[in-house]
Motif scaffolding. Structure first.
Motif, PDB file in Angstrom:
ATOM      1  N   LEU A   1       7.612  47.013  27.754  1.00 52.06           N
ATOM      2  CA  LEU A   1       8.013  46.157  28.873  1.00 52.06           C
ATOM      3  C   LEU A   1       8.215  44.550  28.520  1.00 52.06           C
ATOM      4  N   THR A   2       7.461  43.995  27.583  1.00 46.07           N
ATOM      5  CA  THR A   2       7.546  42.712  27.329  1.00 46.07           C
ATOM      6  C   THR A   2       8.741  42.435  26.782  1.00 46.07           C
ATOM      7  N   SER A   3       9.435  43.531  26.044  1.00 48.73           N
ATOM      8  CA  SER A   3      10.601  43.219  25.396  1.00 48.73           C
ATOM      9  C   SER A   3      11.869  42.764  26.263  1.00 48.73           C
ATOM     10  N   ILE A   4      11.525  43.003  27.570  1.00 45.50           N
ATOM     11  CA  ILE A   4      12.744  42.382  28.648  1.00 45.50           C
ATOM     12  C   ILE A   4      12.438  40.914  28.452  1.00 45.50           C
ATOM     13  N   PHE A   5      11.451  40.122  28.161  1.00 46.98           N
ATOM     14  CA  PHE A   5      11.264  39.023  28.097  1.00 46.98           C
ATOM     15  C   PHE A   5      11.991  38.512  27.016  1.00 46.98           C
ATOM     16  N   ALA A   6      11.694  39.150  25.865  1.00 48.02           N
ATOM     17  CA  ALA A   6      12.308  38.666  24.371  1.00 48.02           C
ATOM     18  C   ALA A   6      13.827  38.973  24.564  1.00 48.02           C
ATOM     19  N   ALA A   7      14.481  39.922  25.184  1.00 50.91           N
ATOM     20  CA  ALA A   7      15.710  40.365  25.438  1.00 50.91           C
ATOM     21  C   ALA A   7      16.308  39.155  26.028  1.00 50.91           C
ATOM     22  N   SER A   8      15.904  38.775  27.132  1.00 50.38           N
ATOM     23  CA  SER A   8      16.432  37.677  28.121  1.00 50.38           C
ATOM     24  C   SER A   8      16.484  36.410  27.410  1.00 50.38           C
ATOM     25  N   LEU A   9      15.413  36.146  26.577  1.00 52.85           N
ATOM     26  CA  LEU A   9      15.322  34.817  25.805  1.00 52.85           C
ATOM     27  C   LEU A   9      16.604  34.813  24.895  1.00 52.85           C
ATOM     28  N   ALA A  10      16.760  36.216  24.104  1.00 56.70           N
ATOM     29  CA  ALA A  10      17.714  36.352  23.246  1.00 56.70           C
ATOM     30  C   ALA A  10      19.163  36.183  23.704  1.00 56.70           C
ATOM     31  N   CYS A  11      19.465  36.748  24.785  1.00 54.10           N
ATOM     32  CA  CYS A  11      20.587  36.721  25.545  1.00 54.10           C
ATOM     33  C   CYS A  11      20.981  35.374  26.018  1.00 54.10           C
ATOM     34  N   GLY A  12      19.760  34.773  26.592  1.00 53.42           N
ATOM     35  CA  GLY A  12      20.237  33.362  27.081  1.00 53.42           C
ATOM     36  C   GLY A  12      20.554  32.331  25.954  1.00 53.42           C
ATOM     37  N   ARG A  13      19.893  32.456  24.731  1.00 58.13           N
ATOM     38  CA  ARG A  13      20.002  31.516  23.790  1.00 58.13           C
ATOM     39  C   ARG A  13      21.383  31.846  23.020  1.00 58.13           C
ATOM     40  N   LEU A  14      21.575  33.258  23.091  1.00 54.17           N
ATOM     41  CA  LEU A  14      23.231  33.541  22.295  1.00 54.17           C
ATOM     42  C   LEU A  14      24.253  32.821  23.198  1.00 54.17           C
ATOM     43  N   THR A  15      24.240  32.711  24.327  1.00 56.58           N
ATOM     44  CA  THR A  15      25.315  32.662  25.285  1.00 56.58           C
ATOM     45  C   THR A  15      25.131  30.911  25.663  1.00 56.58           C
ATOM     46  N   ALA A  16      23.878  30.562  25.355  1.00 60.28           N
ATOM     47  CA  ALA A  16      23.920  29.097  25.787  1.00 60.28           C
ATOM     48  C   ALA A  16      24.870  27.997  25.088  1.00 60.28           C
ATOM     49  N   GLY A  17      25.189  28.522  23.814  1.00 59.18           N
ATOM     50  CA  GLY A  17      26.077  27.752  23.040  1.00 59.18           C
ATOM     51  C   GLY A  17      27.395  27.714  23.776  1.00 59.18           C
ATOM     52  N   VAL A  18      27.937  28.725  24.421  1.00 54.91           N
ATOM     53  CA  VAL A  18      29.058  29.016  25.090  1.00 54.91           C
ATOM     54  C   VAL A  18      28.975  27.986  26.495  1.00 54.91           C
ATOM     55  N   LEU A  19      27.990  28.035  27.049  1.00 51.77           N
ATOM     56  CA  LEU A  19      27.733  27.485  28.462  1.00 51.77           C
ATOM     57  C   LEU A  19      27.796  25.786  28.115  1.00 51.77           C
ATOM     58  N   LEU A  20      27.073  25.599  27.055  1.00 45.77           N
ATOM     59  CA  LEU A  20      27.064  24.111  26.745  1.00 45.77           C
ATOM     60  C   LEU A  20      28.393  23.520  26.345  1.00 45.77           C
ATOM     61  N   ARG A  21      29.309  24.145  26.020  1.00 45.10           N
ATOM     62  CA  ARG A  21      30.865  23.594  25.730  1.00 45.10           C
ATOM     63  C   ARG A  21      31.436  23.461  27.193  1.00 45.10           C
ATOM     64  N   LEU A  22      30.796  24.134  28.364  1.00 50.93           N
ATOM     65  CA  LEU A  22      31.684  24.034  29.466  1.00 50.93           C
ATOM     66  C   LEU A  22      31.099  23.130  30.294  1.00 50.93           C
ATOM     67  N   VAL A  23      29.839  22.990  30.616  1.00 51.44           N
ATOM     68  CA  VAL A  23      28.922  22.133  31.404  1.00 51.44           C
ATOM     69  C   VAL A  23      28.085  21.214  30.756  1.00 51.44           C
ATOM     70  N   SER A  24      27.790  20.083  31.483  1.00 53.91           N
ATOM     71  CA  SER A  24      26.694  19.052  30.862  1.00 53.91           C
ATOM     72  C   SER A  24      25.364  19.921  30.754  1.00 53.91           C
ATOM     73  N   TRP A  25      24.514  19.738  29.467  1.00 45.46           N
ATOM     74  CA  TRP A  25      23.365  19.879  29.426  1.00 45.46           C
ATOM     75  C   TRP A  25      22.467  19.650  30.569  1.00 45.46           C
ATOM     76  N   ARG A  26      22.246  18.494  31.017  1.00 47.21           N
ATOM     77  CA  ARG A  26      21.532  18.320  32.127  1.00 47.21           C
ATOM     78  C   ARG A  26      21.876  19.210  33.328  1.00 47.21           C
ATOM     79  N   VAL A  27      23.053  19.397  33.732  1.00 47.35           N
ATOM     80  CA  VAL A  27      23.209  20.453  34.759  1.00 47.35           C
ATOM     81  C   VAL A  27      22.736  21.697  34.455  1.00 47.35           C
ATOM     82  N   LEU A  28      23.195  22.233  33.434  1.00 52.64           N
ATOM     83  CA  LEU A  28      22.553  23.866  33.101  1.00 52.64           C
ATOM     84  C   LEU A  28      21.196  23.875  32.923  1.00 52.64           C
ATOM     85  N   LEU A  29      20.410  22.941  32.298  1.00 55.45           N
ATOM     86  CA  LEU A  29      18.749  22.897  32.430  1.00 55.45           C
ATOM     87  C   LEU A  29      18.317  22.736  33.646  1.00 55.45           C
TER      88      LEU A  29
END
Length: 458
Positions: free
Chosen positions: A284-312
């Motif tokens: 079940l703890t794999s959900i935590f790792a999967a969500s971290l992986a998903c978040g980090r792999l998509t963060a690069g795209v999001l940071l091209r669209l919005v300010s890093w301060r707003v996103l964080l």
């Protein structure tokens, strides 16, 4: 003339490095290396659970495994970072992989708590070499802040994919009939380390190493003369004088404290608070790792669209709400009868999903600061951030472990909420420190001038 030669050398390296593409063996090798270390280092939570169950180790003693991993990362990275240009990025990664190849093989045979301590001590030392090298290389082969943030998120995402693979691998081999069966994972992990070693060995690093020396010799001294080892170490310490760096270090320390505290003790939380079976608690703890992986792999795209301060800001606020809601719903649960994922209660699924909101914080903060520094300072800055990240991880695990023993898991995990609120405030402070007044008296934003933070720091 020497200064002109140094500038020419650095310019030629910039041209060569700009031709390195994401599909090149160099980037693939870094991603594979981080995958391996993600699998190994974040198995500490699983090992803690198994040591408690198999050998009756107390929670306080078991929590020291996190320290065995993080203290070497902190101390070794601090010592290695100033001398990376002499050691070489490739040699640093090869050394780290060689160490874990041996230690994982030994863990498969010497199945004791003492060997677990040795395993994580050696893995911590090895990762210190690897992280300083990889972060420095990323700074050299990326040409702008956006590309730096995007690839750094890929690297951290690869690390979390390794964490995810670790949870499933260890969970798959756990058995109530054979309590030692989970150690079979190390028979597979050791050859994987060897294969990764061979991949890095065959990877061309010549351009990266030449560029690192050119930046060091041309940037540190300013006259094209090689800087001394003592000078490089002093330069690293001098970074702590920068206000932005000091705030960044504190923010990173608190973030890793929260992430490691949750990730390390989540299997124990699932077993003792929600009362799930051991194998399901780990899987079940794999959900935590999967969500971290998903978040980090998509963060690069999001940071091209919005300010890093707003996103964080949005992510940190959401993380607080998810943790508070999950712990509120986790009262008086009894998951002993749960036999499959379909029977899981809501808090068991909701709490580990907080990783989706925590994911962008760490790489985004690192990218903001590294992009603002000259390339020749990246190794030194990585040494500082790695040291405080490791200390934060160790501290978070130990505090959470003692809170588990003294109170219960719900209270222990509640400690993450005030820490996240402090991080949210520090993000606003970091944003104000990267706003540089213009001639008109108006502050400059990233959208107005992407180099604003660099101007202020230099």
């Amino acid at each position: 003339m020497a200064g002109e030669n140094a500038s020419d050398s650095r310019a030629s390296c910039d041209v060569a490095l700009s031709k390195v593409r994401p599909s090149d063996p160099l980037k693939f090798g870094m991603l594979l290396t981080y995958f391996v270390f993600g699998l190994l280092l974040n198995s500490v939570g699983i090992v803690i659970l198994q040591m408690i169950n198999m050998y009756g180790v107390s929670k306080e003693s078991a929590s020291t495994l996190e320290g065995c991993k993080d203290v070497p990362i902190a101390s070794v990275s601090f010592l290695v970072a100033p001398y990376l240009s002499r050691l070489g990025c490739k040699n640093a990664v090869l050394f780290g992989l060689a160490v874990v190849s041996v230690s994982t093989f030994a863990m498969a045979y010497f199945q004791t708590f003492a060997m677990a301590r040795i395993l994580f001590l050696s893995a911590g030392c090895a990762f210190a070499f690897v992280k300083v090298s990889v972060y420095t290389t990323v700074g050299l082969i990326t040409v702008n802040e956006q590309e730096h943030a995007a690839f750094l998120n890929m690297v951290e995402g690869s690390f979390m994919l390794g964490v995810l693979a670790g949870y499933w691998s260890f969970g798959h081999f756990m058995s109530n009939d054979d309590p030692y069966r989970w150690l079979v994972v190390y028979y597979y992990l050791s050859p994987l380390c060897v294969v990764t070693f061979l991949v890095i060995l065959a990877t061309p690093y010549a351009t990266v190493q030449s560029a690192l020396l050119a930046y060091k010799n041309g940037g540190a001294s300013g006259a094209g003369q090689p800087s001394s080892a003592r000078r490089e170490f002093v330069d690293m310490l001098s970074l702590a004088k920068l206000g932005l760096v000091r705030v960044f270090v504190v923010t990173t320390f608190l973030y890793v404290l929260v992430e490691q505290g949750l990730g390390t003790w989540l299997p124990t939380f699932n077993k003792e608070v929600i009362k799930l079976p051991s194998d399901l608690s780990v899987e079940l703890t794999s959900i935590f790792a999967a969500s971290l992986a998903c978040g980090r792999l998509t963060a690069g795209v999001l940071l091209r669209l919005v300010s890093w301060r707003v996103l964080l800001s949005v992510c940190l606020t959401s993380a607080v709400l998810v943790i508070a809601t999950s712990l509120s719903l986790a009262r008086d649960l009894d998951g002993a009868a749960v036999a499959s994922w379909a029977d899981l209660p809501v808090p068991a699924l909701l709490l580990p999903s907080v990783g989706l909101f925590l994911a962008p914080v760490y790489p985004a903060l690192i990218s903001v600061v590294l992009s603002a520094l000259p390339k020749e300072k990246h190794a030194s800055m990585t040494g500082l951030l790695t040291m405080f990240s490791a200390l934060g991880g160790s501290t978070g695990s130990i505090i959470t472990g003692f809170a588990f023993a003294a109170f219960d898991g719900r209270i222990a995990f509640h400690l993450a909420i005030p820490a996240l609120l402090v991080i949210l405030w520090l993000v606003q402070v970091l944003r104000s420190l990267t706003r540089v007044p213009t001639d008109t008296g108006e502050p400059t934003t990233e959208a107005d001038d992407p180099a604003a933070a660099r101007v202020q720091l230099i």
